[in-house]
Design an enzyme around this catalytic site. Structure first.
Site, PDB file in Angstrom:
ATOM      1  N   ASP A  50       0.824  -1.211   0.000  1.00  0.00           N
ATOM      2  CA  ASP A  50       0.000   0.000   0.000  1.00  0.00           C
ATOM      3  C   ASP A  50       0.859   1.262   0.000  1.00  0.00           C
ATOM      4  O   ASP A  50       0.460   2.291  -0.535  1.00  0.00           O
ATOM      5  CB  ASP A  50      -0.985   0.018   1.175  1.00  0.00           C
ATOM      6  CG  ASP A  50      -2.271   0.764   0.816  1.00  0.00           C
ATOM      7  OD1 ASP A  50      -2.784   0.521  -0.297  1.00  0.00           O
ATOM      8  OD2 ASP A  50      -2.733   1.594   1.603  1.00  0.00           O
ATOM      9  N   GLU A  91       0.277  10.833   5.384  1.00  0.00           N
ATOM     10  CA  GLU A  91       0.108   9.390   5.247  1.00  0.00           C
ATOM     11  C   GLU A  91       1.422   8.708   4.860  1.00  0.00           C
ATOM     12  O   GLU A  91       1.748   7.630   5.352  1.00  0.00           O
ATOM     13  CB  GLU A  91      -0.950   9.132   4.175  1.00  0.00           C
ATOM     14  CG  GLU A  91      -1.558   7.761   4.218  1.00  0.00           C
ATOM     15  CD  GLU A  91      -2.841   7.734   3.397  1.00  0.00           C
ATOM     16  OE1 GLU A  91      -3.752   8.516   3.725  1.00  0.00           O
ATOM     17  OE2 GLU A  91      -2.906   6.973   2.432  1.00  0.00           O
ATOM     18  N   GLU A 143     -11.169   6.124  -2.186  1.00  0.00           N
ATOM     19  CA  GLU A 143     -11.137   6.567  -0.789  1.00  0.00           C
ATOM     20  C   GLU A 143     -12.252   5.918   0.022  1.00  0.00           C
ATOM     21  O   GLU A 143     -12.067   5.530   1.173  1.00  0.00           O
ATOM     22  CB  GLU A 143     -11.261   8.097  -0.712  1.00  0.00           C
ATOM     23  CG  GLU A 143     -10.121   8.847  -1.398  1.00  0.00           C
ATOM     24  CD  GLU A 143      -8.783   8.738  -0.682  1.00  0.00           C
ATOM     25  OE1 GLU A 143      -8.412   7.626  -0.260  1.00  0.00           O
ATOM     26  OE2 GLU A 143      -8.100   9.776  -0.561  1.00  0.00           O
ATOM     27  N   GLU A 213      -9.781  -3.099  -6.078  1.00  0.00           N
ATOM     28  CA  GLU A 213      -9.671  -3.093  -4.610  1.00  0.00           C
ATOM     29  C   GLU A 213      -9.775  -4.522  -4.070  1.00  0.00           C
ATOM     30  O   GLU A 213      -9.039  -4.896  -3.162  1.00  0.00           O
ATOM     31  CB  GLU A 213     -10.763  -2.206  -3.988  1.00  0.00           C
ATOM     32  CG  GLU A 213     -10.536  -0.709  -4.158  1.00  0.00           C
ATOM     33  CD  GLU A 213      -9.382  -0.144  -3.308  1.00  0.00           C
ATOM     34  OE1 GLU A 213      -9.018  -0.767  -2.296  1.00  0.00           O
ATOM     35  OE2 GLU A 213      -8.855   0.912  -3.676  1.00  0.00           O
TER      36      GLU A 213
HETATM   37  C1  LIG Z   1      -5.353   0.075  -2.482  1.00  0.00           C
HETATM   38  C2  LIG Z   1      -5.773   1.317  -1.789  1.00  0.00           C
HETATM   39  N1  LIG Z   1      -7.006   1.790  -2.013  1.00  0.00           N
HETATM   40  C3  LIG Z   1      -7.409   2.932  -1.415  1.00  0.00           C
HETATM   41  C4  LIG Z   1      -6.576   3.620  -0.563  1.00  0.00           C
HETATM   42  C5  LIG Z   1      -7.060   4.869   0.124  1.00  0.00           C
HETATM   43  O1  LIG Z   1      -6.245   5.947  -0.068  1.00  0.00           O
HETATM   44  C6  LIG Z   1      -5.284   3.086  -0.356  1.00  0.00           C
HETATM   45  N2  LIG Z   1      -4.403   3.693   0.482  1.00  0.00           N
HETATM   46  N3  LIG Z   1      -4.919   1.944  -0.979  1.00  0.00           N
END
Ligand SMILES: Cc1ncc(CO)c(N)n1
Length: 225
Positions: A50, A91, A143, A213
């Site tokens: 991520d 973040e 999001e 996702e």
């Molecule tokens: C895969 C993914 N989807 C959404 C977000 C949200 O920002 C993230 N950080 N990573």
């Protein structure tokens, strides 16, 4: 509640595609965080992947900002996106700290295929020709999947391990929920006015985000590598 929000395009799409939407927002990976059975090696895998995704997401969000400055008929769109970009800076610092805590070396993460596909999709949306309403739909969906997923791990009765609470709060908090609602209002407004063909494109983009996702969660889920 204003009627646009109540009966907007987004709510219609979520209802229409509820199985896929639920697949993305109630994935076994998230359910395993919520019920406390998660394998920490899965969390670490998610963390490393991520971080890479978020680094790619920054230029995508910036491309939406650029489109807002050129196409939007509402000045406040830019401020909403800008606040999102500002939290992305925070973040990225969080990912670095968290990775150090879990001993995940961010410098040599091998980018997984599902992540690569997702990043490639983001790149395709950055092209100037892709309509504002279409990219905004993607931004909202990306999001919101995280918001709906991680807030589920904070609800009463969840047994989320204390080590993961901070991660869940990043996306599951009320503040991030408010941000997602602002995004949703903007998308609904844009889609109200979009011609049919553009609306169709936005819907396909929404579905594509949900699929990507799910694949991202699939990649993270499961036992040790
Ligand atoms: C895969 C993914 N989807 C959404 C977000 C949200 O920002 C993230 N950080 N990573």
């Amino acid at each position: 509640m204003d009627p646009v929000e109540k009966n907007g395009v987004i709510d219609r799409w979520v209802k229409k595609h509820l199985v896929l939407y639920t697949g993305a927002t109630r994935h076994p990976f998230i359910l395993s965080i919520r019920d406390g059975t998660i394998d920490f090696s899965s969390f670490k895998r998610w963390l490393g992947q991520d971080y890479i995704f978020v680094r790619e997401f920054v230029p995508f969000a910036a491309s939406v900002l650029l489109k807002a400055s050129k196409n939007s008929d509402d000045n406040s769109d830019m401020e909403v996106i800008l606040s999102g970009l500002a939290s992305l800076s925070d973040e990225i610092s969080w990912f670095k700290q968290e990775a150090a805590k879990w001993d995940v070396p961010l410098s040599d993460v091998v980018v997984h295929k599902s992540n690569q596909n997702y990043c490639r999709f983001l790149e395709s949306l950055m092209l100037p020709a892709v309509e504002y309403s279409v990219v905004f739909t993607a931004l909202w969906a990306i999001e919101t999947v995280y918001q709906e997923s991680f807030s589920h791990c904070l609800e009463d009765g969840s047994k989320t391990p204390p080590e993961l609470l901070e991660a869940c709060k990043r996306w599951g908090s009320e503040g991030f929920g408010e941000f997602c609602r602002s995004l949703k209002k903007i998308v609904n407004r844009c889609l109200e006015k979009a011609p049919d063909e553009e609306l169709k494109k936005a819907e396909v983009t929404f579905l594509h985000v949900l699929e990507l996702e799910i694949e991202f969660w699939d990649m993270s889920h499961g036992g040790p590598k």
